[in-house]
Design a protein around this motif. Sequence first.
Motif, PDB file in Angstrom:
ATOM      1  N   GLN A  82      38.929  43.813  47.120  1.00 55.04           N
ATOM      2  CA  GLN A  82      40.049  43.433  46.255  1.00 55.04           C
ATOM      3  C   GLN A  82      39.583  42.760  44.978  1.00 55.04           C
ATOM      4  N   VAL A  83      38.569  41.941  45.064  1.00 54.78           N
ATOM      5  CA  VAL A  83      38.069  41.275  43.864  1.00 54.78           C
ATOM      6  C   VAL A  83      37.467  42.313  42.927  1.00 54.78           C
ATOM      7  N   ASP A  84      36.708  43.258  43.465  1.00 56.67           N
ATOM      8  CA  ASP A  84      36.114  44.300  42.631  1.00 56.67           C
ATOM      9  C   ASP A  84      37.168  45.219  42.024  1.00 56.67           C
ATOM     10  N   LEU A  85      38.200  45.543  42.790  1.00 55.69           N
ATOM     11  CA  LEU A  85      39.234  46.449  42.300  1.00 55.69           C
ATOM     12  C   LEU A  85      40.035  45.866  41.156  1.00 55.69           C
ATOM     13  N   TYR A  86      40.232  44.575  41.145  1.00 58.28           N
ATOM     14  CA  TYR A  86      41.140  43.967  40.183  1.00 58.28           C
ATOM     15  C   TYR A  86      40.429  43.161  39.102  1.00 58.28           C
ATOM     16  N   GLU A  87      39.189  43.487  38.826  1.00 61.58           N
ATOM     17  CA  GLU A  87      38.482  42.810  37.753  1.00 61.58           C
ATOM     18  C   GLU A  87      38.950  43.306  36.382  1.00 61.58           C
ATOM     19  N   GLU A  88      39.816  44.300  36.373  1.00 58.63           N
ATOM     20  CA  GLU A  88      40.318  44.857  35.123  1.00 58.63           C
ATOM     21  C   GLU A  88      41.237  43.854  34.430  1.00 58.63           C
ATOM     22  N   PRO A  89      41.138  43.720  33.112  1.00 56.84           N
ATOM     23  CA  PRO A  89      41.917  42.721  32.395  1.00 56.84           C
ATOM     24  C   PRO A  89      43.397  43.048  32.232  1.00 56.84           C
ATOM     25  N   GLU A  96      49.123  40.376  39.641  1.00 61.10           N
ATOM     26  CA  GLU A  96      48.068  39.384  39.790  1.00 61.10           C
ATOM     27  C   GLU A  96      48.480  38.310  40.799  1.00 61.10           C
ATOM     28  N   THR A  97      49.728  37.880  40.775  1.00 61.01           N
ATOM     29  CA  THR A  97      50.214  36.876  41.727  1.00 61.01           C
ATOM     30  C   THR A  97      50.187  37.434  43.144  1.00 61.01           C
ATOM     31  N   ARG A  98      50.641  38.669  43.330  1.00 58.91           N
ATOM     32  CA  ARG A  98      50.604  39.291  44.662  1.00 58.91           C
ATOM     33  C   ARG A  98      49.168  39.422  45.162  1.00 58.91           C
ATOM     34  N   ARG A  99      48.266  39.833  44.278  1.00 58.52           N
ATOM     35  CA  ARG A  99      46.862  39.965  44.653  1.00 58.52           C
ATOM     36  C   ARG A  99      46.293  38.609  45.047  1.00 58.52           C
ATOM     37  N   ARG A 100      46.592  37.566  44.261  1.00 61.44           N
ATOM     38  CA  ARG A 100      46.094  36.227  44.585  1.00 61.44           C
ATOM     39  C   ARG A 100      46.609  35.793  45.952  1.00 61.44           C
ATOM     40  N   HIS A 101      47.879  36.023  46.225  1.00 63.50           N
ATOM     41  CA  HIS A 101      48.447  35.623  47.514  1.00 63.50           C
ATOM     42  C   HIS A 101      47.811  36.394  48.670  1.00 63.50           C
ATOM     43  N   ARG A 102      47.553  37.692  48.486  1.00 60.75           N
ATOM     44  CA  ARG A 102      46.865  38.469  49.535  1.00 60.75           C
ATOM     45  C   ARG A 102      45.477  37.908  49.805  1.00 60.75           C
ATOM     46  N   LEU A 103      44.765  37.569  48.745  1.00 60.64           N
ATOM     47  CA  LEU A 103      43.429  36.996  48.910  1.00 60.64           C
ATOM     48  C   LEU A 103      43.495  35.619  49.556  1.00 60.64           C
ATOM     49  N   MET A 104      44.474  34.816  49.180  1.00 57.15           N
ATOM     50  CA  MET A 104      44.614  33.479  49.771  1.00 57.15           C
ATOM     51  C   MET A 104      44.942  33.579  51.253  1.00 57.15           C
ATOM     52  N   ASP A 105      45.656  34.624  51.670  1.00 56.26           N
ATOM     53  CA  ASP A 105      45.938  34.830  53.093  1.00 56.26           C
ATOM     54  C   ASP A 105      44.647  34.992  53.897  1.00 56.26           C
ATOM     55  N   LEU A 106      43.563  35.385  53.215  1.00 58.90           N
ATOM     56  CA  LEU A 106      42.255  35.574  53.851  1.00 58.90           C
ATOM     57  C   LEU A 106      41.320  34.384  53.619  1.00 58.90           C
ATOM     58  N   GLY A 107      41.790  33.384  52.861  1.00 61.66           N
ATOM     59  CA  GLY A 107      40.967  32.205  52.613  1.00 61.66           C
ATOM     60  C   GLY A 107      40.231  32.215  51.292  1.00 61.66           C
TER      61      GLY A 107
END
Length: 115
Positions: A82-89, A96-107
């Motif tokens: 997910q971090v690699d996929l969304y490095e696009e500006p 971006e908020t949804r992606r951050r929340h998905r990542l936070m669900d994993l720590g």
Amino acid sequence: MTDALEADALWQDFHRVVNMTSAELMAWLRVRDADENTEPLPEEAGTPTGRHVVAILQKRRTDLTDDDLRVMRTVVDRVTRQVDLYEEPEVEEADETRRRHRLMDLGHDPLKASR
């Protein structure tokens, strides 16, 4: 079964991508699942993977089970992907908020420096 070298490397990778403490992650999972009328019991908050990450963060490396190692591999793979996929500006703010929340669900909080 994973050998000791593989387990050590996985432990390091896991703690590299999981940059939230167990307390921060548990608090996030409770907030994430709360609504205006109810709040889940702490042991029921968040996804099963999120709860498992909390448990792993509270363990010593020598106490890891095969199931812990499986979850750790999954978390490392998912966060890295997910971090690699969304490095696009040009990611829109809502995405971006949804992606951050998905990542936070994993720590992993992408707005927080790595530990």
